[in-house]
Design a protein around this motif. Structure first.
Motif, short mmCIF file in Angstrom:
data_model
loop_
_atom_site.label_atom_id
_atom_site.label_comp_id
_atom_site.label_asym_id
_atom_site.label_seq_id
_atom_site.Cartn_x
_atom_site.Cartn_y
_atom_site.Cartn_z
N ILE A 1 0.83 -1.21 0.00
CA ILE A 1 0.00 0.00 0.00
C ILE A 1 0.86 1.25 0.00
O ILE A 1 0.71 2.15 -0.85
CB ILE A 1 -0.96 -0.01 1.20
CG1 ILE A 1 -1.99 -1.14 1.05
CG2 ILE A 1 -1.66 1.34 1.33
CD1 ILE A 1 -2.91 -1.29 2.23
N VAL A 2 1.80 1.34 0.96
CA VAL A 2 2.64 2.54 1.05
C VAL A 2 3.54 2.66 -0.18
O VAL A 2 3.90 3.77 -0.59
CB VAL A 2 3.46 2.53 2.35
CG1 VAL A 2 4.30 3.80 2.48
CG2 VAL A 2 2.54 2.40 3.56
N GLN B 1 1.07 12.11 2.67
CA GLN B 1 -0.04 11.17 2.82
C GLN B 1 0.45 9.72 2.87
O GLN B 1 -0.20 8.87 3.46
CB GLN B 1 -1.04 11.37 1.68
CG GLN B 1 -1.74 12.73 1.69
CD GLN B 1 -2.33 13.08 3.03
OE1 GLN B 1 -3.19 12.38 3.54
NE2 GLN B 1 -1.85 14.18 3.63
N GLY B 2 1.62 9.46 2.26
CA GLY B 2 2.22 8.14 2.41
C GLY B 2 2.61 7.86 3.86
O GLY B 2 2.43 6.75 4.37
N TRP C 1 1.13 9.31 6.41
CA TRP C 1 -0.17 9.11 7.06
C TRP C 1 -0.63 7.66 6.91
O TRP C 1 -1.09 7.04 7.87
CB TRP C 1 -1.20 10.03 6.41
CG TRP C 1 -1.30 11.40 6.96
CD1 TRP C 1 -0.27 12.21 7.35
CD2 TRP C 1 -2.50 12.14 7.18
NE1 TRP C 1 -0.75 13.41 7.77
CE2 TRP C 1 -2.12 13.41 7.69
CE3 TRP C 1 -3.85 11.87 6.99
CZ2 TRP C 1 -3.06 14.39 8.01
CZ3 TRP C 1 -4.78 12.85 7.30
CH2 TRP C 1 -4.39 14.10 7.82
N ALA C 2 -0.52 7.13 5.70
CA ALA C 2 -0.94 5.75 5.44
C ALA C 2 -0.13 4.77 6.29
O ALA C 2 -0.68 3.79 6.82
CB ALA C 2 -0.79 5.42 3.95
N LEU D 1 -1.93 2.29 8.96
CA LEU D 1 -1.82 0.84 8.80
C LEU D 1 -1.22 0.19 10.04
O LEU D 1 -1.67 -0.87 10.49
CB LEU D 1 -0.97 0.52 7.57
CG LEU D 1 -1.65 0.78 6.22
CD1 LEU D 1 -0.64 0.76 5.09
CD2 LEU D 1 -2.75 -0.24 5.97
N TRP E 1 -7.18 14.52 1.39
CA TRP E 1 -7.94 13.29 1.23
C TRP E 1 -7.89 12.72 -0.19
O TRP E 1 -7.84 11.48 -0.35
CB TRP E 1 -9.39 13.51 1.68
CG TRP E 1 -9.50 13.88 3.12
CD1 TRP E 1 -10.04 15.02 3.65
CD2 TRP E 1 -9.05 13.10 4.25
NE1 TRP E 1 -9.94 15.01 5.03
CE2 TRP E 1 -9.34 13.84 5.41
CE3 TRP E 1 -8.42 11.87 4.38
CZ2 TRP E 1 -9.04 13.39 6.69
CZ3 TRP E 1 -8.11 11.42 5.65
CH2 TRP E 1 -8.42 12.17 6.78
N PHE F 1 -4.65 10.85 -0.34
CA PHE F 1 -4.70 9.74 0.62
C PHE F 1 -5.49 8.58 0.01
O PHE F 1 -5.07 7.43 0.06
CB PHE F 1 -5.35 10.23 1.92
CG PHE F 1 -5.31 9.23 3.03
CD1 PHE F 1 -4.13 8.98 3.72
CD2 PHE F 1 -6.46 8.54 3.42
CE1 PHE F 1 -4.09 8.06 4.76
CE2 PHE F 1 -6.43 7.62 4.45
CZ PHE F 1 -5.24 7.39 5.13
N ARG F 2 -6.65 8.90 -0.57
CA ARG F 2 -7.45 7.85 -1.21
C ARG F 2 -6.73 7.27 -2.42
O ARG F 2 -6.83 6.06 -2.68
CB ARG F 2 -8.81 8.42 -1.63
CG ARG F 2 -9.74 8.71 -0.47
CD ARG F 2 -11.16 8.99 -0.96
NE ARG F 2 -11.22 10.21 -1.75
CZ ARG F 2 -11.47 11.41 -1.25
NH1 ARG F 2 -11.66 11.57 0.05
NH2 ARG F 2 -11.54 12.47 -2.04
N ILE G 1 -3.52 6.85 -2.83
CA ILE G 1 -2.51 5.90 -2.35
C ILE G 1 -3.16 4.54 -2.09
O ILE G 1 -2.63 3.49 -2.48
CB ILE G 1 -1.81 6.44 -1.09
CG1 ILE G 1 -0.85 7.57 -1.48
CG2 ILE G 1 -1.06 5.33 -0.36
CD1 ILE G 1 -0.25 8.30 -0.30
N PHE G 2 -4.32 4.54 -1.45
CA PHE G 2 -4.99 3.27 -1.15
C PHE G 2 -5.60 2.66 -2.42
O PHE G 2 -5.63 1.43 -2.55
CB PHE G 2 -6.05 3.46 -0.07
CG PHE G 2 -5.47 3.48 1.31
CD1 PHE G 2 -5.38 2.33 2.06
CD2 PHE G 2 -4.97 4.66 1.85
CE1 PHE G 2 -4.82 2.34 3.32
CE2 PHE G 2 -4.41 4.70 3.11
CZ PHE G 2 -4.32 3.52 3.86
#
Length: 469
Positions: free
Chosen positions: A81-82, A107-108, A110-111, A115, A248, A251-252, A254-255
């Motif tokens: 994910i990251v 944001q990475g 943050w992820a 996680l 956001w 962030f979204r 990245i996922f």
């Protein structure tokens, strides 16, 4: 609103379309070789833990192995994910968008934090989970001691992936190599003093190994963060500026890109775990021979893996700048280098396989004869396996540079679990080819994935994968 700026290129920073195939070859090689060595060094971190726990005795080694086996799928899913930070930063760099670089990396991080927060409570349930799986209670208690401390490595270890992705996207792979090698040396020293209680430190045994793992990842993260914040080329990005300000959409993103990568990794890891369990049903010699062949294959795999990471960066940068010719040259150059190396390792496995396996078990001991013969036969299949494994990993990473991860994930699940695993079971147990049949199944699954992913990259324009960002 984005604020595009001119980004000063590094020495190996030219897009392939500007200077041709030879320039792309040099740029890819310059970017990839430190990543290859860093991947080998990363393997050495785990190897150090295994060796030193083995010095304590087989019970400690078994407990540490069980704990690590439980931890790794969670960690690798998080890494997938990251790891989406790499293509996104490369694309932002290609578009010369400094603000997007900062926001993606932030944001990475943050992820990585999110996680780790989600995974740690699950990992701390190791004792009831192992109890349901019928594991030895005494070994489970020891494994829990390791996990209770080792889980805290998730915060720095996943954050390292975000920073490493940024550094890779800007060709700063040598610093990744230096930091990783430094981490290997520190981990070995920390294991030595904390596991065995040398130089006045308490003898902590399994807990010492877990603490060493956490400290090593903290050190590597600290070194990488200090480099990004203080080195002239990177500090202008201000990656921690307004750190708690959400973004956001990124962030979204990245996922959206990263979850399929994580599931792809889990699908492949699951296939090899199932193969190891199949071998366990055949006998001790098969398990030992499988471990030897897998170790040889995994060491060789680090080369196309490093080239694949370089392909993500080179393809992503060309994609971000709208350079279709650069995408073509970056992808096929990495593919040529990856399969070329795997052809060499295939040749070695086919010609001197018995010599290679003799490095792992003493050929003079009669009790090792059967395992050595099996390992040599597995290595023959592994030779063919090398070619398709190299092709699929480079193709998958090249597609990640185009932010194409969902369909490759579906192909991976199909290839590993619908093609590879049934063939492995049928040939190994129904037809009676035993270990050789299982390895043919592994090679078949990888071959399917390699063919469809290479074809997808070749048909990227026709499939609409080159739409403007």
């Amino acid at each position: 609103m984005n604020e595009p700026i001119a980004v000063a290129p590094a020495a190996a920073d030219s897009i392939a379309a500007d200077k041709g195939w030879s320039a792309e070859l040099r740029a890819t090689f310059a970017l990839a070789w430190p990543l290859v060595v860093a991947q080998l060094a990363q393997n050495a971190l785990t190897t150090t833990d295994v060796i030193m726990l083995g010095w304590l005795g087989p019970t400690y080694l078994a407990a540490g192995t069980l704990a690590t086996t439980f931890l790794m799928p969670f960690f690798l899913f998080g890494v997938g994910i990251v790891g989406a930070v790499a293509p996104l930063v490369a694309q932002a760099r290609g578009a010369r968008d400094i603000k997007a670089v900062r926001r993606v990396v932030r944001q990475g991080l943050w992820a990585a934090i999110m996680l780790a927060v989600l995974m740690i409570p699950l990992l701390l349930q190791i004792r009831p989970i192992f109890g349901l799986l019928g594991q030895d209670p005494a070994v489970t208690v020891m494994a829990e001691q390791f996990i209770q401390l080792a889980v805290w490595m998730l915060f720095p270890a996943l954050a390292i992936i975000a920073l490493r992705s940024m550094l890779s996207a800007f060709d700063a792979t040598r610093v990744i190599l230096v930091i990783t090698v430094g981490g290997v040396l520190f981990n070995a020293a920390a294991n030595y003093v904390l596991i065995f209680g040398h130089y006045g430190f308490p003898r902590l045994e399994l807990r010492g190994s877990a603490i060493a793992t956490v400290l090593t990842n903290l050190l590597m993260f600290g070194m990488m963060l200090a480099y990004v914040l203080r080195q002239r080329r990177f500090k202008r990005f201000y990656v921690l500026m307004r750190f708690w300000t959400p973004d956001w959409p990124r962030f979204r993103e990245i996922f959206r890109i990263g979850i399929p990568i994580g599931l792809t990794v889990l699908a492949e890891v699951g296939l090899f775990t199932a193969a190891a369990l199949f071998m366990g049903r055949l006998g001790t010699n098969e398990v030992a021979a499988h471990a030897i062949a897998m170790q040889c294959a995994s060491m060789a795999f680090m080369v196309p893996l490093g080239l694949g990471i370089a392909a993500t960066v080179r393809v992503g940068r060309a994609y971000g700048s709208g350079d279709l010719e650069g995408i073509r040259k970056a992808g096929w150059t990495a593919f040529m280098l990856g399969t070329g190396f795997m052809a060499l390792s295939c040749t070695l496995f086919l010609t001197i396989g018995p010599l290679i396996v003799s490095w792992f078990l003493d050929p003079r001991a009669p009790e090792n004869a059967n395992a050595l013969a099996l390992a040599a036969s597995f290595l023959v299949i592994a030779g063919i396996f090398q070619l398709v494994d190299g092709a699929q990993v480079v193709a998958a990473h090249a597609l990640r540079g185009l932010s194409d991860t969902k369909v490759p994930m579906l192909f991976a699940i199909l290839g590993y679990w619908v093609v590879g695993l049934p063939i492995a079971y049928a040939l190994g147990f129904v037809v009676g080819w035993r270990g050789v049949g299982i390895w043919i199944g592994l090679a078949s699954g990888l071959a399917f994935v390699a063919v469809v992913l290479v074809a997808r990259f070749a048909m990227r324009q026709r499939l609409g994968l080159l739409r403007p960002r």
